[in-house]
Motif scaffolding. Structure first.
Motif, PDB file in Angstrom:
ATOM      1  N   SER A 104      -7.879  11.372 -11.689  1.00 32.88           N
ATOM      2  CA  SER A 104      -7.447   9.993 -11.918  1.00 32.88           C
ATOM      3  C   SER A 104      -6.125  10.059 -12.653  1.00 32.88           C
ATOM      4  CB  SER A 104      -8.470   9.249 -12.782  1.00 32.88           C
ATOM      5  OG  SER A 104      -9.664   9.073 -12.084  1.00 32.88           O
ATOM      6  N   ARG A 105      -5.137   9.395 -12.126  1.00 39.31           N
ATOM      7  CA  ARG A 105      -3.840   9.362 -12.798  1.00 39.31           C
ATOM      8  C   ARG A 105      -3.042   8.163 -12.328  1.00 39.31           C
ATOM      9  NH1 ARG A 105      -2.898  14.802 -10.700  1.00 39.31           N
ATOM     10  NH2 ARG A 105      -2.391  14.730  -8.530  1.00 39.31           N
ATOM     11  N   TRP A 106      -2.031   7.857 -13.118  1.00 38.94           N
ATOM     12  CA  TRP A 106      -1.152   6.748 -12.801  1.00 38.94           C
ATOM     13  C   TRP A 106      -0.102   7.194 -11.801  1.00 38.94           C
ATOM     14  CZ3 TRP A 106      -2.605   2.127 -14.263  1.00 38.94           C
ATOM     15  CH2 TRP A 106      -3.448   2.006 -15.361  1.00 38.94           C
ATOM     16  N   LEU A 107       0.173   6.329 -10.840  1.00 37.57           N
ATOM     17  CA  LEU A 107       1.266   6.538  -9.891  1.00 37.57           C
ATOM     18  C   LEU A 107       2.235   5.379 -10.052  1.00 37.57           C
ATOM     19  CD1 LEU A 107      -0.734   7.442  -6.650  1.00 37.57           C
ATOM     20  CD2 LEU A 107       0.279   9.010  -8.306  1.00 37.57           C
ATOM     21  N   ILE A 108       3.481   5.648  -9.826  1.00 37.72           N
ATOM     22  CA  ILE A 108       4.495   4.593  -9.865  1.00 37.72           C
ATOM     23  C   ILE A 108       4.600   4.016  -8.457  1.00 37.72           C
ATOM     24  CG2 ILE A 108       6.932   4.083 -10.264  1.00 37.72           C
ATOM     25  CD1 ILE A 108       6.869   6.531 -12.232  1.00 37.72           C
ATOM     26  N   VAL A 109       4.393   2.706  -8.334  1.00 35.47           N
ATOM     27  CA  VAL A 109       4.429   2.020  -7.046  1.00 35.47           C
ATOM     28  C   VAL A 109       5.845   1.539  -6.770  1.00 35.47           C
ATOM     29  CG1 VAL A 109       3.450   0.139  -5.675  1.00 35.47           C
ATOM     30  CG2 VAL A 109       2.052   1.254  -7.427  1.00 35.47           C
ATOM     31  N   ASN A 110       6.311   1.742  -5.553  1.00 37.31           N
ATOM     32  CA  ASN A 110       7.648   1.341  -5.122  1.00 37.31           C
ATOM     33  C   ASN A 110       8.727   1.875  -6.076  1.00 37.31           C
ATOM     34  OD1 ASN A 110       6.660  -0.126  -2.855  1.00 37.31           O
ATOM     35  ND2 ASN A 110       6.132  -1.799  -4.219  1.00 37.31           N
ATOM     36  N   PRO A 111       8.720   3.186  -6.329  1.00 38.63           N
ATOM     37  CA  PRO A 111       9.689   3.760  -7.259  1.00 38.63           C
ATOM     38  C   PRO A 111      11.098   3.783  -6.686  1.00 38.63           C
ATOM     39  CG  PRO A 111       8.590   5.497  -6.082  1.00 38.63           C
ATOM     40  CD  PRO A 111       7.918   4.212  -5.666  1.00 38.63           C
ATOM     41  N   GLN A 112      12.036   3.841  -7.563  1.00 44.31           N
ATOM     42  CA  GLN A 112      13.436   4.032  -7.171  1.00 44.31           C
ATOM     43  C   GLN A 112      13.666   5.524  -6.932  1.00 44.31           C
ATOM     44  OE1 GLN A 112      15.655   1.447  -6.724  1.00 44.31           O
ATOM     45  NE2 GLN A 112      13.771   0.270  -6.993  1.00 44.31           N
ATOM     46  N   PRO A 113      14.714   5.895  -6.221  1.00 41.22           N
ATOM     47  CA  PRO A 113      15.048   7.315  -6.109  1.00 41.22           C
ATOM     48  C   PRO A 113      15.528   7.837  -7.462  1.00 41.22           C
ATOM     49  CG  PRO A 113      16.680   5.962  -4.970  1.00 41.22           C
ATOM     50  CD  PRO A 113      15.613   5.036  -5.459  1.00 41.22           C
ATOM     51  N   GLY A 114      15.477   9.154  -7.635  1.00 46.05           N
ATOM     52  CA  GLY A 114      16.039   9.754  -8.838  1.00 46.05           C
ATOM     53  C   GLY A 114      15.039  10.394  -9.779  1.00 46.05           C
ATOM     54  N   TYR A 115      13.743  10.244  -9.511  1.00 40.21           N
ATOM     55  CA  TYR A 115      12.766  10.936 -10.347  1.00 40.21           C
ATOM     56  C   TYR A 115      12.825  12.438 -10.049  1.00 40.21           C
ATOM     57  CZ  TYR A 115      10.577   6.554 -11.794  1.00 40.21           C
ATOM     58  OH  TYR A 115      10.324   5.327 -12.341  1.00 40.21           O
ATOM     59  N   PRO A 116      12.450  13.281 -11.024  1.00 37.73           N
ATOM     60  CA  PRO A 116      12.452  14.729 -10.776  1.00 37.73           C
ATOM     61  C   PRO A 116      11.462  15.103  -9.684  1.00 37.73           C
ATOM     62  CG  PRO A 116      11.774  14.232 -13.049  1.00 37.73           C
ATOM     63  CD  PRO A 116      12.016  12.932 -12.354  1.00 37.73           C
ATOM     64  N   VAL A 117      11.861  16.010  -8.813  1.00 39.45           N
ATOM     65  CA  VAL A 117      11.029  16.416  -7.686  1.00 39.45           C
ATOM     66  C   VAL A 117      10.970  17.934  -7.599  1.00 39.45           C
ATOM     67  CG1 VAL A 117      10.861  16.383  -5.151  1.00 39.45           C
ATOM     68  CG2 VAL A 117      11.567  14.325  -6.363  1.00 39.45           C
ATOM     69  N   ASP A 118       9.771  18.446  -7.327  1.00 34.45           N
ATOM     70  CA  ASP A 118       9.560  19.850  -6.977  1.00 34.45           C
ATOM     71  C   ASP A 118       9.190  19.864  -5.503  1.00 34.45           C
ATOM     72  OD1 ASP A 118       9.956  20.765  -9.586  1.00 34.45           O
ATOM     73  OD2 ASP A 118       7.843  20.525 -10.097  1.00 34.45           O
ATOM     74  N   PRO A 119      10.177  19.840  -4.616  1.00 31.66           N
ATOM     75  CA  PRO A 119       9.881  19.672  -3.195  1.00 31.66           C
ATOM     76  C   PRO A 119       9.150  20.872  -2.602  1.00 31.66           C
ATOM     77  CG  PRO A 119      12.185  20.194  -3.484  1.00 31.66           C
ATOM     78  CD  PRO A 119      11.601  20.026  -4.858  1.00 31.66           C
ATOM     79  N   GLY A 120       8.396  20.586  -1.569  1.00 30.51           N
ATOM     80  CA  GLY A 120       7.720  21.637  -0.822  1.00 30.51           C
ATOM     81  C   GLY A 120       6.227  21.409  -0.721  1.00 30.51           C
ATOM     82  N   GLU A 121       5.604  22.334  -0.045  1.00 33.84           N
ATOM     83  CA  GLU A 121       4.172  22.273   0.212  1.00 33.84           C
ATOM     84  C   GLU A 121       3.388  22.344  -1.099  1.00 33.84           C
ATOM     85  OE1 GLU A 121       0.933  25.192   2.337  1.00 33.84           O
ATOM     86  OE2 GLU A 121       3.003  25.286   3.000  1.00 33.84           O
ATOM     87  N   ILE A 122       2.530  21.390  -1.330  1.00 34.14           N
ATOM     88  CA  ILE A 122       1.748  21.353  -2.559  1.00 34.14           C
ATOM     89  C   ILE A 122       0.813  22.554  -2.648  1.00 34.14           C
ATOM     90  CG2 ILE A 122      -0.040  20.064  -3.803  1.00 34.14           C
ATOM     91  CD1 ILE A 122       1.339  17.484  -2.713  1.00 34.14           C
ATOM     92  N   ALA A 123       0.170  22.924  -1.545  1.00 35.22           N
ATOM     93  CA  ALA A 123      -0.814  24.011  -1.566  1.00 35.22           C
ATOM     94  C   ALA A 123      -0.204  25.349  -1.966  1.00 35.22           C
ATOM     95  CB  ALA A 123      -1.498  24.131  -0.206  1.00 35.22           C
ATOM     96  N   VAL A 124       1.057  25.571  -1.657  1.00 34.59           N
ATOM     97  CA  VAL A 124       1.689  26.850  -1.981  1.00 34.59           C
ATOM     98  C   VAL A 124       1.771  27.055  -3.483  1.00 34.59           C
ATOM     99  CG1 VAL A 124       3.882  28.104  -1.879  1.00 34.59           C
ATOM    100  CG2 VAL A 124       2.972  27.033   0.162  1.00 34.59           C
TER     101      VAL A 124
END
Length: 134
Positions: A104-124
């Protein structure tokens, strides 16, 4: 929306596929969140986008995908399923990864671009499953 099949790297432009509960009680298929809704998950550091539904059968609105399950944090109003792309893992490791990122966690709905991202496959990069860090 963004993909022909589940996918995504987690960037704003290429969000990871998100499945949401849906309701068939009116005869129409009504999603808990409209297709194309974008979220940002600060814990996963990825953007997510509604592209799929979870819950099967003639009454998915009565299942866990539509109503948060036991143990959900106070204030949780919906459940979503994030695509982790466990194709490179054994079925057991994939299930452990899905369990490791399920909470259970909070998600930001309709976010703007610019948040930090760790792109790629989550399972890896699944913690305690593949040796990755999430």
């Amino acid at each position: 929306m963004w993909h022909r099949e589940a996918g995504g790297t987690g960037t704003y432009e290429d969000p990871v596929t998100l499945a949401v509960g849906h309701d068939l009680s009116t005869g129409a298929d009504v999603l808990d969140w409209p297709a194309g809704t974008r979220f940002y998950d600060p814990g996963l550091r990825r953007y997510l986008g509604v592209e799929d539904t979870c819950g099967d059968g003639p009454a998915p609105q009565n299942g866990a995908c539509h109503v948060p399950g036991e143990g959900a944090a106070p204030g949780v109003t919906t459940q979503v399923d994030v695509w982790i792309d466990g194709r490179g893992l054994s079925p057991d490791a994939s299930a452990r990864c899905a369990s490791a990122v399920t909470s259970s966690r909070w998600l930001i709905v309709n976010p703007q671009p610019g948040y930090p991202v760790d792109p790629g496959e989550i399972a890896v990069r699944c913690p305690n499953v593949t040796g990755g860090q999430q």
